[in-house]
Design an enzyme around this catalytic site. Structure first.
Site, PDB file in Angstrom:
ATOM      1  N   TYR A 143       0.690  -1.113   0.055  1.00 31.07           N
ATOM      2  CA  TYR A 143       0.023   0.079   0.122  1.00 31.07           C
ATOM      3  C   TYR A 143       0.837   1.244  -0.057  1.00 31.07           C
ATOM      4  CZ  TYR A 143      -3.483   3.410   1.611  1.00 31.07           C
ATOM      5  OH  TYR A 143      -4.383   4.722   1.625  1.00 31.07           O
ATOM      6  N   ASP A 231       9.079   2.773   0.167  1.00 33.67           N
ATOM      7  CA  ASP A 231       8.239   3.601   0.948  1.00 33.67           C
ATOM      8  C   ASP A 231       8.065   3.141   2.521  1.00 33.67           C
ATOM      9  OD1 ASP A 231       5.773   4.487   2.077  1.00 33.67           O
ATOM     10  OD2 ASP A 231       4.580   3.805   0.687  1.00 33.67           O
ATOM     11  N   LYS A 259       3.773   8.876   9.273  1.00 35.96           N
ATOM     12  CA  LYS A 259       3.390   8.288  10.453  1.00 35.96           C
ATOM     13  C   LYS A 259       4.336   8.858  11.462  1.00 35.96           C
ATOM     14  CE  LYS A 259       0.390   4.823   8.167  1.00 35.96           C
ATOM     15  NZ  LYS A 259       0.346   4.076   7.044  1.00 35.96           N
TER      16      LYS A 259
HETATM   17  C1  LIG Z   1      -0.235   4.754   5.677  1.00 42.32           C
HETATM   18  C2  LIG Z   1       0.742   4.487   4.447  1.00 42.32           C
HETATM   19  C3  LIG Z   1       0.668   5.273   3.316  1.00 42.32           C
HETATM   20  C4  LIG Z   1      -0.262   6.383   3.339  1.00 42.32           C
HETATM   21  O1  LIG Z   1      -0.083   7.446   4.182  1.00 42.32           O
HETATM   22  P1  LIG Z   1      -1.274   8.562   4.729  1.00 42.32           P
HETATM   23  O2  LIG Z   1      -0.743   9.509   5.645  1.00 42.32           O
HETATM   24  O3  LIG Z   1      -2.121   7.686   5.335  1.00 42.32           O
HETATM   25  O4  LIG Z   1      -1.828   9.172   3.537  1.00 42.32           O
HETATM   26  C5  LIG Z   1       1.710   5.333   2.187  1.00 42.32           C
HETATM   27  N1  LIG Z   1       2.466   4.181   2.461  1.00 42.32           N
HETATM   28  C6  LIG Z   1       2.590   3.156   3.469  1.00 42.32           C
HETATM   29  C7  LIG Z   1       3.615   2.136   3.355  1.00 42.32           C
HETATM   30  C8  LIG Z   1       1.642   3.324   4.660  1.00 42.32           C
HETATM   31  O5  LIG Z   1       1.639   2.525   5.383  1.00 42.32           O
END
Ligand SMILES: *Cc1c(COP(=O)(O)O)cnc(C)c1O
Length: 427
Positions: A143, A231, A259
């Site tokens: 994701y 990511d 995060k």
């Molecule tokens: C949570 C997440 C995102 C998106 O971040 P948001 O602040 O929710 O837009 C992107 N990549 C990864 C791996 C994530 O866990």
């Protein structure tokens, strides 16, 4: 009617599905009324009924110190007293950027955003702008937020809702997105701008990289001239001081963070070597901006959080994760449940319905399809333990989860598992 039920009824009238992010609804755990949180502290949240829950959601990983950490609260209060946003540079932005560059080997410059989604979206624009190529490669079950081009075969909430991608994303927009299986090194052609990967997949449950996988991606990208994007929105400042990059020793070309670095406020960030970042406006032609980017409250919270996160803290958090994993594993073995409890450093997964370790998306999906996670979720919630309401999320123990909290979790988990009786898969 309880306060939770009253709020839930009203929420559904004014918010689609009653929520502002689909994973928060209980749809993928069989429905029901979500708990509305009134406050949180340390390892726990309290709902509007006053019920205390040991919390493993921790804002999906944003709260690594536990809720309402005094240093973070004080930093936000202090910053707020000086104004919440200016639209001009601040010292805290410089300090946070310096801190990230110092911690992650290879990052020379960063650009802050207000969410992880913006970070991945902008990083991909940068990769395309810098290489002059259009195709991107992503892995099944990873994701990367909800930008159009990345909403193909994604994990987390997208997977939860059982959608292949999303309505409203034109075929043309994902035509350049190639989706390939996780943990297998794909062919990377010379049309590929960037290979995007969660270095430790944590949005299809927890799937660590197979030995050689990340190294193989590095080699394949080098061969084709494509950029490699880690990511690290979950893994950054979570699995180690320098994130998965430090921990795996594989250095990508581009990073996305979020995060943890927001200390619980809305933040995202992408970074790269200074040479690559020089393509970003105003230095270069790749446009990217944001009214609230580098927001004073968010940077204050992020800095306060990072200041608590030295190598001792990561050692302590890993010991907590080890204790949790060992306890949960013992319970499921004793109960004879087909549940895998993987761990990667400080992250713990729970594949309910899996008889063997899960290494890619098909295994994660099959486990979720048994419905066992939904059952476990409900009996655990009844016993005051909050997991994320979806089978594709991981458990986020925080630095506030001390041994007593972990042991209480394991005890309640044992009781919950016993209450399931003889387990028979529903499918
Ligand atoms: C949570 C997440 C995102 C998106 O971040 P948001 O602040 O929710 O837009 C992107 N990549 C990864 C791996 C994530 O866990």
């Amino acid at each position: 009617m309880t306060r939770n039920e009253d709020l839930w009824g009203r929420a559904q009238a004014v918010l689609p599905g009653g929520v502002n992010s689909p994973v928060r609804s209980f749809r993928s755990v069989g429905g029901g009324t979500p708990y509305f949180v009134a406050r949180a502290e340390g390892a726990c949240v309290w709902d509007v009924e006053g019920r205390e829950l040991i919390d493993y959601v921790q804002s999906y990983g944003a709260s690594i110190l536990g809720h309402a950490h005094p240093a973070v609260v004080a930093a936000v209060q202090e910053a707020a007293s000086r104004g919440t946003t200016y639209g001009a540079p601040t010292e805290a932005e410089v300090l946070l950027a310096e801190e990230v560059c110092r911690r992650v080997p290879g990052v020379g410059m960063v650009r802050m955003t207000s969410s992880g989604t913006e970070a991945t979206m902008s990083a991909i624009r940068l990769a395309r702008g810098a290489t002059g190529r259009s195709k991107i490669v992503k892995f099944d079950g990873c994701y990367h937020g909800h930008a159009d081009a990345l909403l193909a075969a994604a994990g987390s909430g997208v997977a939860n809702q059982g959608l292949p991608g999303s309505a409203g994303v034109p075929a043309a927009v994902v035509a350049d997105t190639l989706v390939v299986p996780y943990n297998e090194v794909p062919e990377v052609s010379e049309e590929v701008a960037v290979v995007c990967v969660e270095p430790v997949a944590a949005n299809m449950g927890l799937v660590p990289p197979a030995p050689g996988f990340l190294e193989g991606l590095r080699t394949a990208c080098d061969r084709s001239g494509a950029l490699l994007l880690f990511d690290e929105v979950i893994t950054g400042f979570r699995v180690a001081l320098g994130g998965a990059t430090e921990d795996t020793g594989v250095v990508p070309d581009l990073w996305c963070f979020g995060k943890v670095i927001g200390g619980g406020l809305p933040v995202g960030m992408f970074g790269a070597s200074s040479d690559l970042m020089r393509h970003v406006a105003p230095l270069g032609p790749v446009y990217q901006g944001g009214t609230l980017s580098g927001n004073p409250l968010a940077t204050a919270a992020g800095l306060a959080a990072l200041r608590q996160l030295d190598s001792t803290a990561y050692g302590r958090l890993e010991a907590t994760a080890v204790r949790l994993q060992a306890g949960l594993q013992q319970v499921v073995a004793h109960a004879g449940l087909p549940v895998q409890v993987p761990r990667y450093r400080t992250l713990v997964g729970l594949f309910a319905g899996a008889g063997a370790p899960v290494t890619a998306w098909p295994g994660a999906k099959a486990a979720a399809g048994t419905g066992l996670y939904a059952q476990l979720f409900r009996v655990l919630l009844d016993r005051g333990v909050a997991l994320a309401p979806g089978p594709y999320e991981v458990l986020f123990p925080s630095l506030a989860h001390d041994d007593d909290v972990i042991d209480a979790t394991i005890e309640r988990f044992a009781d919950a598992a016993a209450s399931l009786g003889t387990y028979a898969p529903s499918r």
